[in-house]
Scaffold this motif. Sequence first.
Motif, PDB file in Angstrom:
ATOM      1  N   PRO A   1       0.989  -1.214  -0.066  1.00 59.36           N
ATOM      2  CA  PRO A   1       0.086   0.015  -0.114  1.00 59.36           C
ATOM      3  C   PRO A   1       0.808   1.210  -0.075  1.00 59.36           C
ATOM      4  O   PRO A   1       0.243   2.410  -0.353  1.00 59.36           O
ATOM      5  CB  PRO A   1      -1.016  -0.150   1.243  1.00 59.36           C
ATOM      6  CG  PRO A   1       0.101  -0.926   2.087  1.00 59.36           C
ATOM      7  CD  PRO A   1       0.624  -2.287   1.248  1.00 59.36           C
TER       8      PRO A   1
ATOM      9  N   TRP B   1      -2.604   3.656  -5.818  1.00 62.77           N
ATOM     10  CA  TRP B   1      -3.873   3.453  -5.830  1.00 62.77           C
ATOM     11  C   TRP B   1      -4.529   3.383  -4.350  1.00 62.77           C
ATOM     12  O   TRP B   1      -5.701   3.667  -4.057  1.00 62.77           O
ATOM     13  CB  TRP B   1      -4.053   1.923  -6.635  1.00 62.77           C
ATOM     14  CG  TRP B   1      -5.603   1.592  -6.749  1.00 62.77           C
ATOM     15  CD1 TRP B   1      -6.353   1.834  -7.928  1.00 62.77           C
ATOM     16  CD2 TRP B   1      -6.392   0.800  -6.103  1.00 62.77           C
ATOM     17  NE1 TRP B   1      -7.438   1.363  -7.920  1.00 62.77           N
ATOM     18  CE2 TRP B   1      -7.358   0.889  -6.445  1.00 62.77           C
ATOM     19  CE3 TRP B   1      -6.010   0.341  -4.691  1.00 62.77           C
ATOM     20  CZ2 TRP B   1      -8.502  -0.034  -5.960  1.00 62.77           C
ATOM     21  CZ3 TRP B   1      -7.181  -0.474  -4.121  1.00 62.77           C
ATOM     22  CH2 TRP B   1      -8.390  -0.478  -4.921  1.00 62.77           C
ATOM     23  N   PHE B   2      -3.751   3.063  -3.312  1.00 62.44           N
ATOM     24  CA  PHE B   2      -4.200   3.036  -1.808  1.00 62.44           C
ATOM     25  C   PHE B   2      -4.271   4.027  -1.346  1.00 62.44           C
ATOM     26  O   PHE B   2      -5.016   4.258  -0.185  1.00 62.44           O
ATOM     27  CB  PHE B   2      -3.268   1.964  -1.228  1.00 62.44           C
ATOM     28  CG  PHE B   2      -3.452   0.679  -1.806  1.00 62.44           C
ATOM     29  CD1 PHE B   2      -4.196  -0.250  -1.434  1.00 62.44           C
ATOM     30  CD2 PHE B   2      -2.339  -0.001  -2.575  1.00 62.44           C
ATOM     31  CE1 PHE B   2      -4.316  -1.409  -1.740  1.00 62.44           C
ATOM     32  CE2 PHE B   2      -2.500  -1.192  -2.981  1.00 62.44           C
ATOM     33  CZ  PHE B   2      -3.352  -2.258  -2.664  1.00 62.44           C
TER      34      PHE B   2
ATOM     35  N   ILE C   1      -6.347   7.188  -0.105  1.00 67.19           N
ATOM     36  CA  ILE C   1      -7.838   7.269  -0.235  1.00 67.19           C
ATOM     37  C   ILE C   1      -8.057   8.921  -0.595  1.00 67.19           C
ATOM     38  O   ILE C   1      -9.144   9.085  -0.972  1.00 67.19           O
ATOM     39  CB  ILE C   1      -8.254   6.761   1.169  1.00 67.19           C
ATOM     40  CG1 ILE C   1      -9.906   6.765   0.992  1.00 67.19           C
ATOM     41  CG2 ILE C   1      -7.973   7.577   2.250  1.00 67.19           C
ATOM     42  CD1 ILE C   1     -10.511   5.993   1.951  1.00 67.19           C
TER      43      ILE C   1
ATOM     44  N   HIS D   1     -13.686   3.946  -6.692  1.00 68.68           N
ATOM     45  CA  HIS D   1     -12.236   3.958  -6.122  1.00 68.68           C
ATOM     46  C   HIS D   1     -12.404   4.103  -4.582  1.00 68.68           C
ATOM     47  O   HIS D   1     -11.606   3.232  -3.823  1.00 68.68           O
ATOM     48  CB  HIS D   1     -11.253   4.833  -7.015  1.00 68.68           C
ATOM     49  CG  HIS D   1      -9.912   4.539  -6.468  1.00 68.68           C
ATOM     50  ND1 HIS D   1      -9.024   5.271  -6.793  1.00 68.68           N
ATOM     51  CD2 HIS D   1      -9.269   3.528  -5.734  1.00 68.68           C
ATOM     52  CE1 HIS D   1      -7.794   5.110  -6.227  1.00 68.68           C
ATOM     53  NE2 HIS D   1      -7.738   3.984  -5.691  1.00 68.68           N
ATOM     54  N   ARG D   2     -12.908   5.216  -4.317  1.00 67.46           N
ATOM     55  CA  ARG D   2     -12.847   5.756  -2.784  1.00 67.46           C
ATOM     56  C   ARG D   2     -13.615   4.762  -1.895  1.00 67.46           C
ATOM     57  O   ARG D   2     -13.261   4.302  -0.870  1.00 67.46           O
ATOM     58  CB  ARG D   2     -13.502   7.246  -2.570  1.00 67.46           C
ATOM     59  CG  ARG D   2     -13.126   7.620  -1.281  1.00 67.46           C
ATOM     60  CD  ARG D   2     -13.840   8.957  -1.125  1.00 67.46           C
ATOM     61  NE  ARG D   2     -13.591   9.669  -0.046  1.00 67.46           N
ATOM     62  CZ  ARG D   2     -12.429  10.335   0.387  1.00 67.46           C
ATOM     63  NH1 ARG D   2     -11.651  10.399  -0.592  1.00 67.46           N
ATOM     64  NH2 ARG D   2     -12.057  10.642   1.417  1.00 67.46           N
TER      65      ARG D   2
ATOM     66  N   LEU E   1     -11.591   1.480  -1.526  1.00 68.47           N
ATOM     67  CA  LEU E   1     -10.803   1.602  -0.624  1.00 68.47           C
ATOM     68  C   LEU E   1     -11.233   1.707   0.892  1.00 68.47           C
ATOM     69  O   LEU E   1     -10.899   1.307   1.855  1.00 68.47           O
ATOM     70  CB  LEU E   1      -9.895   2.925  -0.690  1.00 68.47           C
ATOM     71  CG  LEU E   1      -8.915   2.869  -1.914  1.00 68.47           C
ATOM     72  CD1 LEU E   1      -8.344   4.293  -2.035  1.00 68.47           C
ATOM     73  CD2 LEU E   1      -7.970   1.912  -1.768  1.00 68.47           C
TER      74      LEU E   1
ATOM     75  N   LEU F   1      -1.471   0.220   5.089  1.00 63.98           N
ATOM     76  CA  LEU F   1      -2.560   1.102   4.667  1.00 63.98           C
ATOM     77  C   LEU F   1      -2.809   2.122   5.695  1.00 63.98           C
ATOM     78  O   LEU F   1      -3.131   3.177   5.132  1.00 63.98           O
ATOM     79  CB  LEU F   1      -3.774   0.008   4.494  1.00 63.98           C
ATOM     80  CG  LEU F   1      -5.043   0.410   3.837  1.00 63.98           C
ATOM     81  CD1 LEU F   1      -4.798   1.045   2.426  1.00 63.98           C
ATOM     82  CD2 LEU F   1      -6.209  -0.451   3.768  1.00 63.98           C
TER      83      LEU F   1
ATOM     84  N   GLN G   1      -3.037   6.052   4.839  1.00 63.41           N
ATOM     85  CA  GLN G   1      -4.348   6.995   4.904  1.00 63.41           C
ATOM     86  C   GLN G   1      -4.049   7.838   5.984  1.00 63.41           C
ATOM     87  O   GLN G   1      -4.894   8.928   5.919  1.00 63.41           O
ATOM     88  CB  GLN G   1      -5.405   6.113   5.237  1.00 63.41           C
ATOM     89  CG  GLN G   1      -5.872   5.033   4.316  1.00 63.41           C
ATOM     90  CD  GLN G   1      -6.906   4.189   4.759  1.00 63.41           C
ATOM     91  OE1 GLN G   1      -7.444   4.040   5.551  1.00 63.41           O
ATOM     92  NE2 GLN G   1      -7.613   3.321   3.698  1.00 63.41           N
TER      93      GLN G   1
END
Length: 312
Positions: free
Chosen positions: A26, A31-32, A34, A41-42, A45, A215, A219
């Motif tokens: 991630p 792409w990860f 958010i 996509h959101r 995630l 991840l 985030q």
Amino acid sequence: MEPLVGVKIGCLLALLALTLFCGIIPICFKWFRIHAATGKHRRVLSLLGCVSAGVFLGAGLMHMTAEALEGIDSEIQNYILQNRTGKEANSSDITDSTDVDYPFGELIISLGFFLVFLLESLALQWCPSGTRGSKTHEEEWGGAHDAHSLSLHSHGHLPSPSQGSFRALVLLLSLSFHSVFEGLAVGLQSSVPAVLQLCLAVLAHKGLVVFGVGLRLVQTGTGPRWALISILALALMSPLGLAVGMAVVGGDPEGGRALAQAVLEGVAAGTFLYVTFLEILPRELAAPESPLAKWACVAAGFTFMAIIAIWA
């Protein structure tokens, strides 16, 4: 080289490789992220974050807390028994009187919870400016969900970026403690089947947990360099514990050292529960859309960890 030593070295390398691979996925792929995602996509995630929340919940309750409670109660009973052995002659009476009625394990886990609570409260008291970002952070989330306003949602305000970063650090530290003890348990095994069984149980949940950590770092806005350093440090913890276990295998651990280890794992479990319930779950469940899908994702992550606990 003895077969047992060779198997342990192989497990050490496997733990290191799997942790690094799952942790950097991630971090290395945009792409990860958010905050840069929109639309479907959101939502994907967000659901993935809910799965990781369920994994963290299962790891905290089914693994860290369960192991800490078992270890603390066992070591306290052993400590009491050893202290009474030199004073009393009747060993049968000693055995019958070593039951501990007070929930020391739960107390130590709670102390870990309140320790992080205190540190965060002190940080907010001394640096109140760190909470100013909460409104902007909340507006960013609210804007991504069209007409939905998170400030009106029943879950209240989201954690500010400063709180998220602090809690991500606490998450790393508590998982690092737990990883050292997991590796130590593997390194102390005295047979090849026992080493393989325990190592496979650790590997089964380690990858998903570390992926969730990576991840979470992404985030919460952690920079790629610091995120990679954090994952590398976390990846080294289990091999470090395994190496220590290999070094001390065959020796008789002192009661005080084993008790200190159990207490440290209990404190780590308490800190992990704090982050799980006050950072991870509130953040993932704050947005009002798709509540049943989010519940299913959290339940799926928890179920996976509960199944792994059969062998772990």
